[in-house]
Design an enzyme around this catalytic site. Structure first.
Site, PDB file in Angstrom:
ATOM      1  CG  HIS A  17      -1.902  -1.046   1.363  1.00  0.00           C
ATOM      2  ND1 HIS A  17      -2.028  -1.819   2.497  1.00  0.00           N
ATOM      3  CD2 HIS A  17      -2.846  -1.485   0.493  1.00  0.00           C
ATOM      4  CE1 HIS A  17      -3.021  -2.681   2.322  1.00  0.00           C
ATOM      5  NE2 HIS A  17      -3.528  -2.508   1.116  1.00  0.00           N
ATOM      6  CE  LYS A  41     -13.549  -7.875   3.399  1.00  0.00           C
ATOM      7  NZ  LYS A  41     -12.467  -7.102   2.743  1.00  0.00           N
ATOM      8  NE  ARG A  91      -2.053  -7.370  -4.568  1.00  0.00           N
ATOM      9  CZ  ARG A  91      -2.883  -7.818  -3.648  1.00  0.00           C
ATOM     10  NH1 ARG A  91      -2.470  -7.945  -2.415  1.00  0.00           N
ATOM     11  NH2 ARG A  91      -4.114  -8.156  -3.943  1.00  0.00           N
ATOM     12  CB  SER A 129      -4.219  -6.731   4.466  1.00  0.00           C
ATOM     13  OG  SER A 129      -3.852  -5.453   4.028  1.00  0.00           O
TER      14      SER A 129
HETATM   15  O1  PNS Z   1      -8.748  -3.161   0.121  1.00  0.00           O
HETATM   16  P1  PNS Z   1      -9.980  -3.727  -0.545  1.00  0.00           P
HETATM   17  O2  PNS Z   1     -10.816  -4.446   0.478  1.00  0.00           O
HETATM   18  O3  PNS Z   1      -9.645  -4.573  -1.743  1.00  0.00           O
HETATM   19  O4  PNS Z   1     -10.829  -2.473  -1.071  1.00  0.00           O
HETATM   20  C1  PNS Z   1     -12.067  -2.649  -1.717  1.00  0.00           C
HETATM   21  C2  PNS Z   1     -12.829  -1.317  -1.825  1.00  0.00           C
HETATM   22  C3  PNS Z   1     -12.933  -0.638  -0.474  1.00  0.00           C
HETATM   23  C4  PNS Z   1     -12.107  -0.379  -2.785  1.00  0.00           C
HETATM   24  C5  PNS Z   1     -14.247  -1.601  -2.415  1.00  0.00           C
HETATM   25  O5  PNS Z   1     -14.808  -2.687  -1.741  1.00  0.00           O
HETATM   26  C6  PNS Z   1     -15.191  -0.414  -2.290  1.00  0.00           C
HETATM   27  O6  PNS Z   1     -14.973   0.639  -2.862  1.00  0.00           O
HETATM   28  N1  PNS Z   1     -16.266  -0.587  -1.507  1.00  0.00           N
HETATM   29  C7  PNS Z   1     -17.234   0.450  -1.230  1.00  0.00           C
HETATM   30  C8  PNS Z   1     -18.620   0.058  -1.719  1.00  0.00           C
HETATM   31  C9  PNS Z   1     -18.761   0.347  -3.195  1.00  0.00           C
HETATM   32  O7  PNS Z   1     -18.552   1.448  -3.667  1.00  0.00           O
HETATM   33  N2  PNS Z   1     -19.165  -0.697  -3.970  1.00  0.00           N
HETATM   34  C10 PNS Z   1     -19.309  -0.578  -5.409  1.00  0.00           C
HETATM   35  C11 PNS Z   1     -18.015  -0.939  -6.138  1.00  0.00           C
HETATM   36  S1  PNS Z   1     -17.409  -2.550  -5.693  1.00  0.00           S
END
Ligand code: PNS
Length: 160
Positions: A17, A41, A91, A129
């Site tokens: 990150h 979660k 990645r 993570s």
């Molecule tokens: O670190 P992560 O868990 O891979 O991040 C995922 C994240 C937070 C970018 C994604 O889950 C997100 O933006 N969630 C917010 C809900 C949302 O906007 N959903 C629609 C697109 S998936």
């Protein structure tokens, strides 16, 4: 001033990150690291712990970084904060499909802000993570994966 939001769970922040934050700061003047509040979660670290670990990690980098949290849709947050881009790291090929899905849905929801993908350093391409937590849980050394204060926080969580 060009501002990007770098969204994620950051449970916890890793060198992967931090690599993306540093690369993003070459393109944007300011990065808002936005931690998702996800009620479905169960994170290992609380929101406050994750915020503090990110702040401690970026301290001294000399970059304009804000750490915030958001609930609900990322694109609602993007509009609220009036940012110019969304930053995500890639990645490996295996990230592509997941990221393509997120970016495509986000574009449908709001198409005025682009998602930018930055390739992480090869050295960090295997760090997640989830992996870090798995390794730390069994007491192995994670000092090459996360900053020292994060490694300490993991040790406290799992072995206190
Ligand atoms: O670190 P992560 O868990 O891979 O991040 C995922 C994240 C937070 C970018 C994604 O889950 C997100 O933006 N969630 C917010 C809900 C949302 O906007 N959903 C629609 C697109 S998936």
């Amino acid at each position: 001033m060009k501002v990007a939001v770098y969204p994620g769970s950051f449970d916890p922040i890793t060198f992967g990150h931090l690599d993306i934050i540093q690369r993003g700061a070459k393109v944007f003047d300011k990065i808002i690291v936005a931690i998702l509040i996800n009620s479905s979660k169960q994170p290992l670290f609380t929101m406050e712990e994750r915020k503090q670990m990110i702040l401690e990690s970026v301290k001294g980098m000399g970059l304009d970084i804000e750490v915030d949290s958001f609930e609900g849709l990322l694109m609602d947050y993007v509009q609220k904060r009036e940012v110019h881009g969304v930053l995500r790291g890639l990645r490996a090929i295996s990230d592509f499909e997941y990221e393509l899905q997120i970016a495509s849905i986000n574009r449908k929801l709001y198409d005025k802000v682009e998602t930018l993908f930055l390739m992480s350093n090869n050295q960090h391409s295997f760090i997640s993570s989830q992996m870090v937590k798995e390794v730390a849980k069994y007491g192995a050394d994670v000092s090459e994966l996360v900053p020292v204060h994060v490694a300490q926080a993991l040790a406290v969580k799992y072995h206190k």
